[in-house]
Design a protein around this motif. Sequence first.
Motif, PDB file in Angstrom:
ATOM      1  N   THR A  20       0.834  -1.207   0.000  1.00 58.59           N
ATOM      2  CA  THR A  20       0.000   0.000   0.000  1.00 58.59           C
ATOM      3  C   THR A  20       0.860   1.245   0.000  1.00 58.59           C
ATOM      4  O   THR A  20       0.601   2.210  -0.737  1.00 58.59           O
ATOM      5  N   PHE A  21       1.907   1.233   0.814  1.00 58.95           N
ATOM      6  CA  PHE A  21       2.809   2.392   0.893  1.00 58.95           C
ATOM      7  C   PHE A  21       3.498   2.635  -0.455  1.00 58.95           C
ATOM      8  O   PHE A  21       3.587   3.776  -0.928  1.00 58.95           O
ATOM      9  N   LEU A  22       3.984   1.553  -1.091  1.00 53.64           N
ATOM     10  CA  LEU A  22       4.640   1.691  -2.382  1.00 53.64           C
ATOM     11  C   LEU A  22       3.688   2.210  -3.446  1.00 53.64           C
ATOM     12  O   LEU A  22       4.036   3.044  -4.279  1.00 53.64           O
ATOM     13  N   SER A  23       2.455   1.698  -3.419  1.00 55.64           N
ATOM     14  CA  SER A  23       1.452   2.144  -4.373  1.00 55.64           C
ATOM     15  C   SER A  23       1.149   3.624  -4.209  1.00 55.64           C
ATOM     16  O   SER A  23       1.079   4.376  -5.175  1.00 55.64           O
ATOM     17  N   LEU A  24       0.973   4.050  -2.966  1.00 58.36           N
ATOM     18  CA  LEU A  24       0.695   5.464  -2.706  1.00 58.36           C
ATOM     19  C   LEU A  24       1.881   6.339  -3.103  1.00 58.36           C
ATOM     20  O   LEU A  24       1.706   7.444  -3.632  1.00 58.36           O
ATOM     21  N   ASN A  25       3.088   5.830  -2.867  1.00 64.20           N
ATOM     22  CA  ASN A  25       4.284   6.605  -3.202  1.00 64.20           C
ATOM     23  C   ASN A  25       4.419   6.798  -4.705  1.00 64.20           C
ATOM     24  O   ASN A  25       4.748   7.884  -5.191  1.00 64.20           O
ATOM     25  N   VAL A  26       4.153   5.726  -5.482  1.00 63.08           N
ATOM     26  CA  VAL A  26       4.211   5.814  -6.943  1.00 63.08           C
ATOM     27  C   VAL A  26       3.164   6.784  -7.463  1.00 63.08           C
ATOM     28  O   VAL A  26       3.426   7.633  -8.318  1.00 63.08           O
ATOM     29  N   ASN A  27       1.927   6.677  -6.933  1.00 64.37           N
ATOM     30  CA  ASN A  27       0.864   7.580  -7.365  1.00 64.37           C
ATOM     31  C   ASN A  27       1.195   9.024  -7.035  1.00 64.37           C
ATOM     32  O   ASN A  27       0.913   9.942  -7.805  1.00 64.37           O
ATOM     33  N   ALA A  28       1.794   9.220  -5.865  1.00 64.51           N
ATOM     34  CA  ALA A  28       2.150  10.582  -5.465  1.00 64.51           C
ATOM     35  C   ALA A  28       3.204  11.142  -6.402  1.00 64.51           C
ATOM     36  O   ALA A  28       3.144  12.302  -6.808  1.00 64.51           O
ATOM     37  N   GLN A  29       4.182  10.306  -6.784  1.00 66.91           N
ATOM     38  CA  GLN A  29       5.202  10.768  -7.706  1.00 66.91           C
ATOM     39  C   GLN A  29       4.614  11.096  -9.057  1.00 66.91           C
ATOM     40  O   GLN A  29       4.991  12.083  -9.692  1.00 66.91           O
ATOM     41  N   GLU A  30       3.658  10.298  -9.541  1.00 64.66           N
ATOM     42  CA  GLU A  30       3.020  10.574 -10.814  1.00 64.66           C
ATOM     43  C   GLU A  30       2.213  11.863 -10.754  1.00 64.66           C
ATOM     44  O   GLU A  30       2.220  12.669 -11.682  1.00 64.66           O
ATOM     45  N   ASN A  31       1.492  12.065  -9.652  1.00 69.02           N
ATOM     46  CA  ASN A  31       0.680  13.266  -9.529  1.00 69.02           C
ATOM     47  C   ASN A  31       1.534  14.514  -9.388  1.00 69.02           C
ATOM     48  O   ASN A  31       1.144  15.593  -9.829  1.00 69.02           O
ATOM     49  N   ASP A  32       2.714  14.365  -8.753  1.00 68.01           N
ATOM     50  CA  ASP A  32       3.583  15.515  -8.549  1.00 68.01           C
ATOM     51  C   ASP A  32       4.474  15.803  -9.748  1.00 68.01           C
ATOM     52  O   ASP A  32       5.156  16.812  -9.774  1.00 68.01           O
ATOM     53  N   LYS A  33       4.471  14.904 -10.730  1.00 71.11           N
ATOM     54  CA  LYS A  33       5.323  15.093 -11.886  1.00 71.11           C
ATOM     55  C   LYS A  33       4.899  16.349 -12.644  1.00 71.11           C
ATOM     56  O   LYS A  33       3.752  16.479 -13.043  1.00 71.11           O
ATOM     57  N   PRO A  34       5.804  17.322 -12.821  1.00 68.56           N
ATOM     58  CA  PRO A  34       5.421  18.569 -13.479  1.00 68.56           C
ATOM     59  C   PRO A  34       5.152  18.369 -14.964  1.00 68.56           C
ATOM     60  O   PRO A  34       5.743  17.495 -15.607  1.00 68.56           O
ATOM     61  N   LEU A  35       4.239  19.189 -15.502  1.00 69.59           N
ATOM     62  CA  LEU A  35       3.980  19.154 -16.926  1.00 69.59           C
ATOM     63  C   LEU A  35       5.191  19.670 -17.684  1.00 69.59           C
ATOM     64  O   LEU A  35       5.954  20.495 -17.188  1.00 69.59           O
ATOM     65  N   SER A  36       5.383  19.151 -18.898  1.00 71.55           N
ATOM     66  CA  SER A  36       6.491  19.629 -19.709  1.00 71.55           C
ATOM     67  C   SER A  36       6.321  21.118 -19.990  1.00 71.55           C
ATOM     68  O   SER A  36       5.225  21.607 -20.202  1.00 71.55           O
ATOM     69  N   ARG A  37       7.431  21.825 -19.980  1.00 70.72           N
ATOM     70  CA  ARG A  37       7.405  23.259 -20.261  1.00 70.72           C
ATOM     71  C   ARG A  37       7.646  23.557 -21.737  1.00 70.72           C
ATOM     72  O   ARG A  37       7.750  24.716 -22.127  1.00 70.72           O
ATOM     73  N   ASN A  38       7.746  22.525 -22.567  1.00 71.72           N
ATOM     74  CA  ASN A  38       8.060  22.717 -23.975  1.00 71.72           C
ATOM     75  C   ASN A  38       6.838  22.482 -24.858  1.00 71.72           C
ATOM     76  O   ASN A  38       6.106  21.509 -24.669  1.00 71.72           O
TER      77      ASN A  38
END
Length: 205
Positions: A20-38
């Motif tokens: 559960t912790f790993l799943s939440l961590n992966v989802n958090a990283q995906e959600n926090d991933k910034p949109l491309s600036r290009n």
Amino acid sequence: MNVRVFSMKKKNVVYCILLTFLSLNVNAQENDKPLSRNRIGVYTSVFTGSDLSYLKTVDGGGTPDIQGSVKIGLNYIHGINKWLDFETGLELSSYEPGMIGDRGLPTLNIFSIPLTVKANFLKYFFVNGGALVDLDVSRKKGFAIDKQNGIGAVLGLGFEYDFKNGISIYANPYVKAYSLLYLTLESIHQRVLEAGVRIGATYRF
């Protein structure tokens, strides 16, 4: 036996917590991933009005009207931060001048490289402006409009809408002047002045 069952249950609970912790961590990283600036895009201009002008009065000098123009461009936009973008690219503009007396003028063709900034505000709006590096590639035959090689400028205000799939569309009313700083030894020089609406689409990558 009971001790073994309790130990196995305990291990299963630990595994579930770790998963559960790993799943939440992966989802958090995906959600926090910034949109491309290009972004890259294409555009054209509509409702354009263009004119030839001297920056000072010229006695006895005729100035032709520009009867029509065609413009197409490719642009690259890089986000500096959440509200400020840098834009460059390549633009080709073609102008059809009128006549002076019984003399017709050849088509005026200009390649421009914009070096502009775009400030975004109120979610959908922006102001943009900056310099243009202009190269006149017209074929000069006889009487013609002065070469527009040099540094120009552009200033505009626009509306932009972003779709979730990475595509954005915009409308950008602007005013533009070519060859404000011109590469010629002439003391008197014609400049193309233009107003219009740039419409285009970009794709975020």
